[in-house]
Structure formats: structure tokens, C-alpha cells
Design an enzyme around this catalytic site. Structure first.
Site, PDB file in Angstrom:
ATOM      1  N   ARG A 299      11.308  -0.314  -4.009  1.00  0.00           N
ATOM      2  CA  ARG A 299       9.866  -0.174  -3.843  1.00  0.00           C
ATOM      3  C   ARG A 299       9.096  -0.364  -5.143  1.00  0.00           C
ATOM      4  O   ARG A 299       8.004  -0.930  -5.141  1.00  0.00           O
ATOM      5  CB  ARG A 299       9.544   1.184  -3.209  1.00  0.00           C
ATOM      6  CG  ARG A 299      10.093   1.305  -1.796  1.00  0.00           C
ATOM      7  CD  ARG A 299       9.555   2.504  -1.066  1.00  0.00           C
ATOM      8  NE  ARG A 299      10.087   2.576   0.285  1.00  0.00           N
ATOM      9  CZ  ARG A 299       9.735   3.501   1.182  1.00  0.00           C
ATOM     10  NH1 ARG A 299       8.830   4.415   0.856  1.00  0.00           N
ATOM     11  NH2 ARG A 299      10.272   3.510   2.382  1.00  0.00           N
TER      12      ARG A 299
ATOM     13  N   ASP B 107      -5.690  13.183   2.511  1.00  0.00           N
ATOM     14  CA  ASP B 107      -4.380  12.604   2.185  1.00  0.00           C
ATOM     15  C   ASP B 107      -4.365  12.272   0.699  1.00  0.00           C
ATOM     16  O   ASP B 107      -5.414  12.016   0.098  1.00  0.00           O
ATOM     17  CB  ASP B 107      -4.134  11.342   3.011  1.00  0.00           C
ATOM     18  CG  ASP B 107      -2.650  10.990   3.091  1.00  0.00           C
ATOM     19  OD1 ASP B 107      -1.995  11.395   4.070  1.00  0.00           O
ATOM     20  OD2 ASP B 107      -2.141  10.320   2.167  1.00  0.00           O
TER      21      ASP B 107
END
Length: 288
Positions: free
Chosen positions: A48, A157
Site C-alpha cells: 500500500r 471519520d
């Protein structure tokens, strides 16, 4: 793989990724977001973040570690966190929670709102908005006039990209498939974009999106009647989990309800204040 400089890579690939690099990234992620990484995640971290190195034009993970450590690395620490977390969500995920909210929690809150009282709900890891909009649709099932009363849902978030998606409120027909007919009326076709639907004005009045780190500062002043914090603390170590649960309880009104993920359990001092009231649902008020 060992380089000429003697650095041994944990993962075979384009970049050298040493145990020291992994520890540095893991420590930074834990400090920034509370997320704990085991060395077994090294391959995932490499795959990633190698994409981030290419985007940034960096030649090594050593350079990347230097970037995220500095003051100028604040944006990249955010990007790193987004890259290393998985936003799995869907409308009405773990549907028993929404059934419980509708049948056991909302009747009392609806009566309070109709009498002029304040009602607040919080989606504490809202991802791209499917959870808080599911909460809003559940509220509207019981209290159709909720948007005209003092009823609001805060959706937060850590990932600003997810917050932006939630605020945009645009979803494909496939993503909306779990939404019942009574809720589908609150999503309007997007002009010029076949197959896409946008949250209507009623949902947008009910739900507000903000960026928030669960282990950072919480600027909210008022208390909540309902908190959804599901499938996020599983990424934290035990001490961080206990800290988060203990921070929730002072933010809850007496009798407020906390919903957590199916594989999570409340732990630490908060256990003494939260009484089980359903499957992975807890009511503030102490144990009988």
C-alpha cells in the site's frame, strides 16, 4: 534481499523495506491514529505504501520515514493512515442494530423531540456515509418530521476523503440495494449520471460530516443519545480500546445507547457504566 549497504528487506520488491522502516511506520501510525500493526502486516504495508512512494517520487522507505516524521509530513501521515486502513461499509450493515434503534431507542427519543427536546446521534467512524445515512433513515421511520425538529446526526471519520464522500452523499444503485423502499425515496437520481443517486435535502439536514481522530481532540460540547462506533477499535491495542470506551461514557446522556462491532467488546473502566441491552448494544447506566 540484502542491499550493498547491508540493509535487509522484509519484503521482496521495488523498494528496500527493512524491519526498522516497518517499526518506524507502525509507531507513527499508532501515535497518529491509535492503530496497532503487527509485523505480520509487513507485506500489506509495503504494497500500500509503495504506491505512495511512487506518487511522491521517493527512492526509498527510509526517505518516506523521514518525511512522515517531520512537521511538513502532516498531510502524508494522513494519507498514510488512509492507505493503511480499510473502509468496509454498507447501508444497514449489522441490521440488528438498526432494528434495535428503531424499536427500542427511537420511540422515547421521538417523544422527546416532539416535545421540543434535543436529540443527538453520532456515527463515530462513518466511512463514506452509509452508516450515518442508515441511522437517519431509521430515525425517519419513527419520526418523519425529524429534520424539522432538534434532531441531528454527527458523522465523523479520520479519513478526509471518506468525509468528503459522505458529505457528497452520492451512491450507486448497487450500493443502495439494502435500503428499503421507504428509504429509497430519500435518494434522488443525479442528473446526467445514470445509475447514481444523491441524498435528498431531508437527509442532508439531519446529517453533518466532520473530520475527527478518535484518539485526538473531541471538540463537541453537547452529549449524545446514541453512538455508533463499530468495527474500528479492533484495529487498536487493548490500552487504546479502553481509553476510547472510557471517553465515550462522559459524552453520553443518561440512558444513551452505544452500538459496537460484532467482534468487539467493551473493556476497561467503561464496563462498570455500560449495561448490555442487545446484541453488541450497551446502555449507559451501570450494571444491575
Amino acid at each position: 534481499m540484502t542491499t550493498a549497504s547491508g540493509r535487509t528487506s522484509l519484503v521482496e520488491g521495488e523498494f528496500v523495506f527493512t524491519a526498522e522502516d516497518f517499526r518506524h511506520i507502525a509507531q507513527t501510525l499508532h501515535a497518529h491514529a491509535g492503530i496497532a500493526l503487527s509485523e505480520g502486516k509487513a507485506a500489506l504495508v509495503y504494497s500500500r505504501l509503495a504506491k505512495r512512494l511512487r506518487v511522491l517520487g521517493l527512492r526509498s522507505f527510509r526517505d518516506y520515514c523521514a518525511l512522515i516524521e517531520g512537521v511538513e509530513g502532516v498531510d502524508e501521515r494522513q494519507a498514510m493512515t488512509a492507505a493503511l486502513t480499510t473502509n468496509v461499509t454498507r447501508f444497514y450493515r449489522e441490521p440488528h442494530h438498526f432494528d434495535h434503534l428503531r424499536d427500542h431507542v427511537m420511540p422515547e427519543l421521538a417523544a422527546r423531540a416532539r416535545a421540543g427536546g434535543r436529540v443527538r446521534l453520532w456515527s463515530a467512524a462513518c466511512s463514506n456515509g452509509q452508516e450515518p445515512y442508515s441511522m437517519a433513515l431509521t430515525v425517519l421511520d419513527v419520526l418523519s418530521e425529524a429534520a424539522d425538529l432538534d434532531v441531528r446526526i454527527l458523522a465523523t471519520d479520520i479519513d478526509p476523503n471518506m468525509v468528503a464522500e459522505g458529505a457528497a452523499g452520492v451512491y450507486s444503485e448497487e450500493l443502495l440495494s439494502p435500503v428499503p423502499a421507504s428509504g429509497r425515496k430519500h435518494f434522488e437520481p443525479v442528473a446526467g449520471r445514470p445509475g447514481l443517486f444523491s441524498a435528498d435535502a431531508t437527509l442532508r439536514r439531519l446529517v453533518s460530516f466532520r473530520e475527527l481522530n478518535l484518539i485526538g481532540d473531541w471538540p463537541m460540547k453537547g452529549k449524545f443519545d446514541v453512538i455508533f462506533c463499530r468495527n474500528v477499535v479492533i484495529y487498536f491495542d487493548d490500552a487504546t480500546q479502553e481509553m476510547v470506551w472510557s471517553r465515550f461514557t462522559p459524552m453520553m446522556n443518561p440512558g444513551a445507547t452505544l452500538y459496537i462491532g460484532h467482534s468487539e467488546r467493551v473493556s476497561g473502566p467503561a464496563v462498570a457504566q455500560l449495561q448490555t441491552c442487545g446484541l453488541t448494544a450497551y446502555r449507559l447506566g451501570g450494571r444491575a
